[in-house]
Design an enzyme around this catalytic site. Structure first.
Site, PDB file in Angstrom:
ATOM      1  N   ASP A 223      -4.356  39.706 -13.989  1.00 52.48           N
ATOM      2  CA  ASP A 223      -3.077  39.145 -13.535  1.00 52.48           C
ATOM      3  C   ASP A 223      -3.321  38.097 -12.452  1.00 52.48           C
ATOM      4  OD1 ASP A 223      -0.370  38.821 -12.921  1.00 52.48           O
ATOM      5  OD2 ASP A 223      -0.249  40.660 -11.736  1.00 52.48           O
TER       6      ASP A 223
HETATM    7  C1  SPV Z   1       4.434  42.321 -11.927  1.00 50.30           C
HETATM    8  O1  SPV Z   1       4.986  43.255 -12.538  1.00 50.30           O
HETATM    9  O2  SPV Z   1       3.690  41.515 -12.481  1.00 50.30           O
HETATM   10  C2  SPV Z   1       4.699  42.110 -10.507  1.00 50.30           C
HETATM   11  C3  SPV Z   1       5.038  43.245  -9.645  1.00 50.30           C
HETATM   12  O3  SPV Z   1       4.565  40.986 -10.059  1.00 50.30           O
HETATM   13  S1  SPV Z   1       3.546  43.802  -8.959  1.00 50.30           S
HETATM   14  O4  SPV Z   1       2.647  44.170 -10.054  1.00 50.30           O
HETATM   15  O5  SPV Z   1       3.855  44.964  -8.130  1.00 50.30           O
HETATM   16  O6  SPV Z   1       2.961  42.741  -8.164  1.00 50.30           O
HETATM   17 MG    MG Z   2       3.557  39.677 -11.334  1.00 58.78          MG
END
Ligand code: SPV
Ligand code: MG
Length: 309
Positions: free
Chosen positions: A76
């Site tokens: 991510d």
């Molecule tokens: C996501 O769901 O990608 C978010 C929330 O940005 S978190 O994973 O808590 O950053």
């Molecule tokens: Mg996110």
């Protein structure tokens, strides 16, 4: 329009986009859960529970960068590009009618953010949330175990303003996500940022935390409630998950996001099934313990929905 009627009749991008503003005007709190595929979209579209005479369901879908990336086997870190994220979004829009909040990560360069806003509006997305980080974006739930470099306030305000200027409809929300608590900068920094982002035109504020108790989020909420200019407040109780929606609502939160739960629940079962098949050299045990009946998967998707002969 009643939800069931809308589901049967379908929706248009314009109707879907407007629906979130309507829901926020009608309800003290709206709840959404993550989606990362057409199938997860269908789960959010159709799942409800009946408690007494009340029917409870999810009001919107959160197109999470974490679960969209993870479902693609990618980290991510804004690596999955917009084209790929829009493909996921299309899959979800095709089979659902509920509003979508799009996780826009950092929103990219201020010069590019308006293009994202226009695309999302055209597709019928109701809101984008962008976070005030810069450099390599890493997931917030890592906290300070990785570099979490916050964007300068004026630069992030410029990005919000660029987005607002480019917006075509009145109904689209640009929500500013504050990462001060994630970066260990404290509630005062978060509050200063909230005021600046609202002045720059943000339609909502998301306060994020990775603490396992809600204290710092609630401390922020108490001080936020005293601000003269306020916009709807968003919370993502992934780690401080014992807090209830009712408690969040009492603290002033209007939008609650369950950000990663469909993916987090599916993955362990899939691994278990793979292990059981390897262990037994056949699938009977895995099927019996973990799998839905074949008949049920064949009829899960209603192919007669559009009146196919
Ligand atoms: C996501 O769901 O990608 C978010 C929330 O940005 S978190 O994973 O808590 O950053
Ligand atoms: Mg996110």
């Amino acid at each position: 329009m009643h939800n069931e009627t809308r589901r049967r009749a379908g929706t248009t991008p314009n109707q879907r986009l407007k629906q979130m503003r309507r829901l926020l005007a009608l309800k003290p709190l709206i709840r959404g859960i993550e989606v990362h595929s057409g199938l997860t979209g269908l789960i959010v579209e159709h799942t409800f529970v009946a408690t007494g005479s009340k029917r409870k369901e999810f009001d919107f879908m959160w197109l999470s960068s974490l679960t969209d990336s993870t479902a693609k086997g990618k980290p991510d870190i804004e690596l999955v590009d917009s084209t790929s994220r829009f493909n996921t979004l299309h899959d979800i829009l095709e089979v659902t009618t509920k509003p979508v909040i799009y996780d826009g990560d950092t929103g990219g360069l201020a010069e590019r953010f308006p293009y994202l806003v226009r695309t999302l509006e055209r597709l019928g997305v109701s809101a984008v949330i962008i976070e005030d980080k810069r450099g390599l974006k890493q997931n917030s739930l890592f906290g300070t175990t990785v570099d979490q470099d916050l964007e300068e306030v004026p630069a992030f305000c410029a990005k919000i303003r660029a987005g607002k200027r480019s917006q075509v409809t009145r109904d689209f929300y640009i929500i500013a996500r504050i990462e001060s608590l994630i970066a260990g900068k404290g509630v005062s920094d978060a509050l200063t940022r909230a005021q600046a982002y609202i002045a720059a035109g943000a339609d909502g504020i998301m306060i994020h935390s990775r603490e396992t108790n809600p204290d710092e989020v609630l401390a922020f909420c108490r001080r936020y409630a005293k601000l003269k200019r306020r916009v709807p407040l968003v919370a993502v109780p992934s780690t401080y998950n014992s807090i209830t929606e009712r408690e969040l609502q009492k603290a002033g939160v209007q939008i609650v996001i369950y950000a990663n739960h469909l993916l987090r629940s599916a993955y362990p079962v899939m691994v278990k099934v793979a292990e059981e098949i390897l262990m037994h050299g056949r699938s009977a045990e895995a099927s019996q313990k973990y799998c839905m009946p074949i008949q049920d998967v064949l009829t899960l998707i209603d192919h007669k929905k559009y009146g196919t002969p």
